[in-house]
Design a protein around this motif. Structure first.
Motif, PDB file in Angstrom:
ATOM      1  N   GLU A  56     -15.348   1.649  30.363  1.00 31.70           N
ATOM      2  CA  GLU A  56     -15.091   0.376  29.694  1.00 31.70           C
ATOM      3  C   GLU A  56     -16.422  -0.232  29.240  1.00 31.70           C
ATOM      4  OE1 GLU A  56     -12.286  -1.353  28.895  1.00 31.70           O
ATOM      5  OE2 GLU A  56     -11.281   0.536  29.375  1.00 31.70           O
ATOM      6  N   PRO A  57     -16.407  -1.060  28.232  1.00 31.04           N
ATOM      7  CA  PRO A  57     -17.657  -1.644  27.717  1.00 31.04           C
ATOM      8  C   PRO A  57     -18.491  -2.339  28.798  1.00 31.04           C
ATOM      9  CG  PRO A  57     -15.862  -2.069  26.208  1.00 31.04           C
ATOM     10  CD  PRO A  57     -15.250  -1.437  27.414  1.00 31.04           C
ATOM     11  N   GLU A  58     -17.821  -3.063  29.700  1.00 37.69           N
ATOM     12  CA  GLU A  58     -18.564  -3.755  30.750  1.00 37.69           C
ATOM     13  C   GLU A  58     -19.241  -2.766  31.687  1.00 37.69           C
ATOM     14  OE1 GLU A  58     -20.158  -6.805  33.076  1.00 37.69           O
ATOM     15  OE2 GLU A  58     -19.355  -6.746  31.045  1.00 37.69           O
ATOM     16  N   CYS A  59     -18.529  -1.701  32.058  1.00 38.08           N
ATOM     17  CA  CYS A  59     -19.112  -0.676  32.932  1.00 38.08           C
ATOM     18  C   CYS A  59     -20.249   0.060  32.219  1.00 38.08           C
ATOM     19  CB  CYS A  59     -18.037   0.312  33.373  1.00 38.08           C
ATOM     20  SG  CYS A  59     -16.683  -0.425  34.316  1.00 38.08           S
ATOM     21  N   ARG A  60     -20.060   0.346  30.949  1.00 31.28           N
ATOM     22  CA  ARG A  60     -21.117   1.002  30.177  1.00 31.28           C
ATOM     23  C   ARG A  60     -22.366   0.127  30.120  1.00 31.28           C
ATOM     24  NH1 ARG A  60     -22.496   5.811  29.046  1.00 31.28           N
ATOM     25  NH2 ARG A  60     -20.280   6.287  28.668  1.00 31.28           N
ATOM     26  N   ARG A  61     -22.165  -1.187  29.958  1.00 33.03           N
ATOM     27  CA  ARG A  61     -23.306  -2.090  29.911  1.00 33.03           C
ATOM     28  C   ARG A  61     -24.052  -2.076  31.241  1.00 33.03           C
ATOM     29  NH1 ARG A  61     -24.735  -6.833  31.622  1.00 33.03           N
ATOM     30  NH2 ARG A  61     -22.762  -7.126  32.721  1.00 33.03           N
ATOM     31  N   LEU A  62     -23.335  -2.061  32.358  1.00 27.20           N
ATOM     32  CA  LEU A  62     -23.962  -2.019  33.672  1.00 27.20           C
ATOM     33  C   LEU A  62     -24.739  -0.716  33.874  1.00 27.20           C
ATOM     34  CD1 LEU A  62     -21.070  -3.481  35.855  1.00 27.20           C
ATOM     35  CD2 LEU A  62     -23.210  -4.613  35.268  1.00 27.20           C
ATOM     36  N   LEU A  63     -24.163   0.388  33.432  1.00 25.99           N
ATOM     37  CA  LEU A  63     -24.825   1.683  33.594  1.00 25.99           C
ATOM     38  C   LEU A  63     -26.108   1.752  32.757  1.00 25.99           C
ATOM     39  CD1 LEU A  63     -24.800   4.517  34.770  1.00 25.99           C
ATOM     40  CD2 LEU A  63     -23.364   5.242  32.849  1.00 25.99           C
ATOM     41  N   VAL A  64     -26.047   1.260  31.531  1.00 27.44           N
ATOM     42  CA  VAL A  64     -27.230   1.261  30.672  1.00 27.44           C
ATOM     43  C   VAL A  64     -28.327   0.374  31.260  1.00 27.44           C
ATOM     44  CG1 VAL A  64     -28.098   0.580  28.410  1.00 27.44           C
ATOM     45  CG2 VAL A  64     -25.951   1.844  28.578  1.00 27.44           C
ATOM     46  N   ALA A  65     -27.943  -0.775  31.794  1.00 30.31           N
ATOM     47  CA  ALA A  65     -28.931  -1.669  32.403  1.00 30.31           C
ATOM     48  C   ALA A  65     -29.587  -1.011  33.618  1.00 30.31           C
ATOM     49  CB  ALA A  65     -28.264  -2.985  32.809  1.00 30.31           C
ATOM     50  N   PHE A  66     -28.794  -0.299  34.431  1.00 25.70           N
ATOM     51  CA  PHE A  66     -29.372   0.407  35.585  1.00 25.70           C
ATOM     52  C   PHE A  66     -30.339   1.490  35.120  1.00 25.70           C
ATOM     53  CE2 PHE A  66     -29.415   3.868  38.650  1.00 25.70           C
ATOM     54  CZ  PHE A  66     -29.709   3.208  39.828  1.00 25.70           C
ATOM     55  N   ALA A  67     -29.974   2.217  34.068  1.00 27.52           N
ATOM     56  CA  ALA A  67     -30.862   3.255  33.544  1.00 27.52           C
ATOM     57  C   ALA A  67     -32.176   2.655  33.038  1.00 27.52           C
ATOM     58  CB  ALA A  67     -30.154   4.014  32.423  1.00 27.52           C
ATOM     59  N   GLU A  68     -32.101   1.508  32.386  1.00 25.67           N
ATOM     60  CA  GLU A  68     -33.318   0.870  31.885  1.00 25.67           C
ATOM     61  C   GLU A  68     -34.215   0.400  33.028  1.00 25.67           C
ATOM     62  OE1 GLU A  68     -31.787  -2.198  29.414  1.00 25.67           O
ATOM     63  OE2 GLU A  68     -31.383  -0.870  27.691  1.00 25.67           O
ATOM     64  N   HIS A  69     -33.621  -0.187  34.069  1.00 20.71           N
ATOM     65  CA  HIS A  69     -34.414  -0.637  35.221  1.00 20.71           C
ATOM     66  C   HIS A  69     -35.003   0.564  35.979  1.00 20.71           C
ATOM     67  CE1 HIS A  69     -33.591  -4.806  34.646  1.00 20.71           C
ATOM     68  NE2 HIS A  69     -32.290  -4.692  34.853  1.00 20.71           N
ATOM     69  N   SER A  70     -34.245   1.651  36.071  1.00 20.42           N
ATOM     70  CA  SER A  70     -34.764   2.858  36.719  1.00 20.42           C
ATOM     71  C   SER A  70     -35.962   3.414  35.962  1.00 20.42           C
ATOM     72  CB  SER A  70     -33.665   3.924  36.815  1.00 20.42           C
ATOM     73  OG  SER A  70     -32.581   3.474  37.587  1.00 20.42           O
ATOM     74  N   ALA A  71     -35.856   3.428  34.626  1.00 21.82           N
ATOM     75  CA  ALA A  71     -36.972   3.920  33.818  1.00 21.82           C
ATOM     76  C   ALA A  71     -38.196   3.028  33.966  1.00 21.82           C
ATOM     77  CB  ALA A  71     -36.542   4.002  32.353  1.00 21.82           C
ATOM     78  N   ALA A  72     -37.980   1.713  34.015  1.00 28.97           N
ATOM     79  CA  ALA A  72     -39.106   0.788  34.163  1.00 28.97           C
ATOM     80  C   ALA A  72     -39.793   0.964  35.517  1.00 28.97           C
ATOM     81  CB  ALA A  72     -38.622  -0.653  33.996  1.00 28.97           C
ATOM     82  N   LEU A  73     -39.002   1.118  36.582  1.00 25.74           N
ATOM     83  CA  LEU A  73     -39.585   1.295  37.907  1.00 25.74           C
ATOM     84  C   LEU A  73     -40.302   2.638  38.020  1.00 25.74           C
ATOM     85  CD1 LEU A  73     -40.051   0.333  40.767  1.00 25.74           C
ATOM     86  CD2 LEU A  73     -37.768   1.180  41.377  1.00 25.74           C
ATOM     87  N   THR A  74     -39.720   3.688  37.465  1.00 26.41           N
ATOM     88  CA  THR A  74     -40.367   4.999  37.485  1.00 26.41           C
ATOM     89  C   THR A  74     -41.695   4.962  36.747  1.00 26.41           C
ATOM     90  OG1 THR A  74     -38.204   6.100  37.553  1.00 26.41           O
ATOM     91  CG2 THR A  74     -40.096   7.438  36.896  1.00 26.41           C
ATOM     92  N   ASP A  75     -41.720   4.297  35.602  1.00 27.95           N
ATOM     93  CA  ASP A  75     -42.961   4.172  34.839  1.00 27.95           C
ATOM     94  C   ASP A  75     -44.015   3.403  35.640  1.00 27.95           C
ATOM     95  OD1 ASP A  75     -44.406   4.260  32.114  1.00 27.95           O
ATOM     96  OD2 ASP A  75     -44.417   2.125  32.610  1.00 27.95           O
ATOM     97  N   CYS A  76     -43.596   2.340  36.322  1.00 30.62           N
ATOM     98  CA  CYS A  76     -44.542   1.545  37.110  1.00 30.62           C
ATOM     99  C   CYS A  76     -45.092   2.348  38.279  1.00 30.62           C
ATOM    100  CB  CYS A  76     -43.853   0.275  37.614  1.00 30.62           C
ATOM    101  SG  CYS A  76     -44.946  -0.839  38.526  1.00 30.62           S
ATOM    102  N   LEU A  77     -44.236   3.054  38.991  1.00 30.35           N
ATOM    103  CA  LEU A  77     -44.682   3.857  40.132  1.00 30.35           C
ATOM    104  C   LEU A  77     -45.652   4.951  39.696  1.00 30.35           C
ATOM    105  CD1 LEU A  77     -41.334   4.266  42.120  1.00 30.35           C
ATOM    106  CD2 LEU A  77     -43.220   2.718  42.630  1.00 30.35           C
TER     107      LEU A  77
END
Length: 306
Positions: A56-77
């Motif tokens: 669903e669009p809401e679930c897709r939005r949550l998944l994309v946001a998690f992927a973006e935060h994961s990428a940001a944290l991985t880049d920082c580490l």
């Protein structure tokens, strides 16, 4: 879908370029393929039926946001791996990721009353990639003991950590300044040792105090170790001080160490001396029995009284 489209477009071009010599059959085949492509596009656009539901669009939005935060944290580490600055530079990214994972775990999608976003994203397959990523970041954060550098609310660095990092930066600045201004021969760091002695001693004392507080359940009390940022900074400073500059600082515990060492050294002497004194016994006075007089004396006595 893209390879099929390209193949059918190729057939269409062949059908248009082939002349009567190629036969009417090939043109019919190309036209039928084009019609099949149009039907496939209509079916795909209408959505796949059966057991292949999309998020669903809401679930897709949550998944994309998690992927973006994961990428940001991985880049920082990755960028703060050497020298280690994980806790002070990445704590905001880490807590954003935690918040986003919590949103997924609590969110309910609109696709069905019996299926929510948590089930669709977290546990719908064997790999469970979102759960695996979240566990990896949590284990990395706990292994770094970053909680020992942060305030209880994790809003920023603790006061003691800020104080330590300030002294650490002052020590490095002192090293660099004296290396640039010294006129001594290479590998002679007398000026560095003399001029930076006080700053280094304060830094070392503060680090020892933080270790002592942490073992006693001080500020954070999460682990026996300090956070990796503080430990790595102190290791760098000590290596520069002792190995590179070959400096030495009189230990503040010298007097207690000498006293304890002297006490241990004299323990055997005290032990043997006390043993000797307590085990010494008075000499026994031997009382010799009166000896039996000789036979001649006895005969003389008898003659005397006879």
């Amino acid at each position: 879908m893209a390879p099929l489209r390209c193949f059918l477009q190729l057939l269409s071009a062949l059908a248009l370029t082939l002349g009567p010599a190629a036969g009417e059959m090939r043109r019919l085949l190309a036209l039928e393929a084009l019609e099949a492509l149009g039907e496939a596009e209509e079916l795909w656009g209408a959505g796949l039926p059966g057991d292949l539901p999309e998020l669903e669009p809401e679930c897709r939005r949550l998944l994309v946001a998690f992927a973006e935060h994961s990428a940001a944290l991985t880049d920082c580490l990755g960028r703060r791996a050497r020298p280690v600055r994980l806790c002070q530079a990445c704590h905001l990214d880490y807590h954003r990721l935690l918040a986003q994972y919590g949103n997924i775990a609590r969110a309910v999608g609109n696709s069905s009353e019996s299926h929510n976003c948590a089930k669709s994203i977290l546990t719908s397959d064997r790999l469970q990639i979102v759960v695996t990523l979240s566990e990896f970041f949590n284990e990395t954060w706990e292994a770094a003991n970053c909680a020992n550098c942060l305030k209880n609310s994790s809003e920023g660095l603790s006061n003691s950590t800020v104080e330590f990092l300030d002294l650490f930066n002052k020590s490095l600045t002192c090293f660099e300044h004296n290396l640039q201004t010294t006129s001594l021969p290479p590998n002679n760091y007398t000026e560095v040792c003399r001029n930076c002695n006080e700053t280094y001693r304060k830094l070392n004392d503060l680090y020892n105090n933080l270790q002592r507080m942490n073992r006693q359940g001080g500020e954070a009390g999460h682990s026996a170790h300090l956070c990796i940022d503080v430990e790595d900074a102190m290791n760098i400073t000590r290596k520069l001080w002792s190995r590179t500059f070959n400096c030495s600082v009189p230990c503040s515990d010298t007097v207690p160490v000498i006293a304890v060492s002297s006490f241990i050294l004299f323990l055997p002497i005290v032990f043997y001396l006390s043993s000797f004194l307590h085990s010494k016994q008075k000499k026994r006075i031997l009382i010799l029995p009166k000896r039996i007089q000789s036979n001649a004396s006895l005969v003389n006595i008898q003659e005397k009284y006879s």
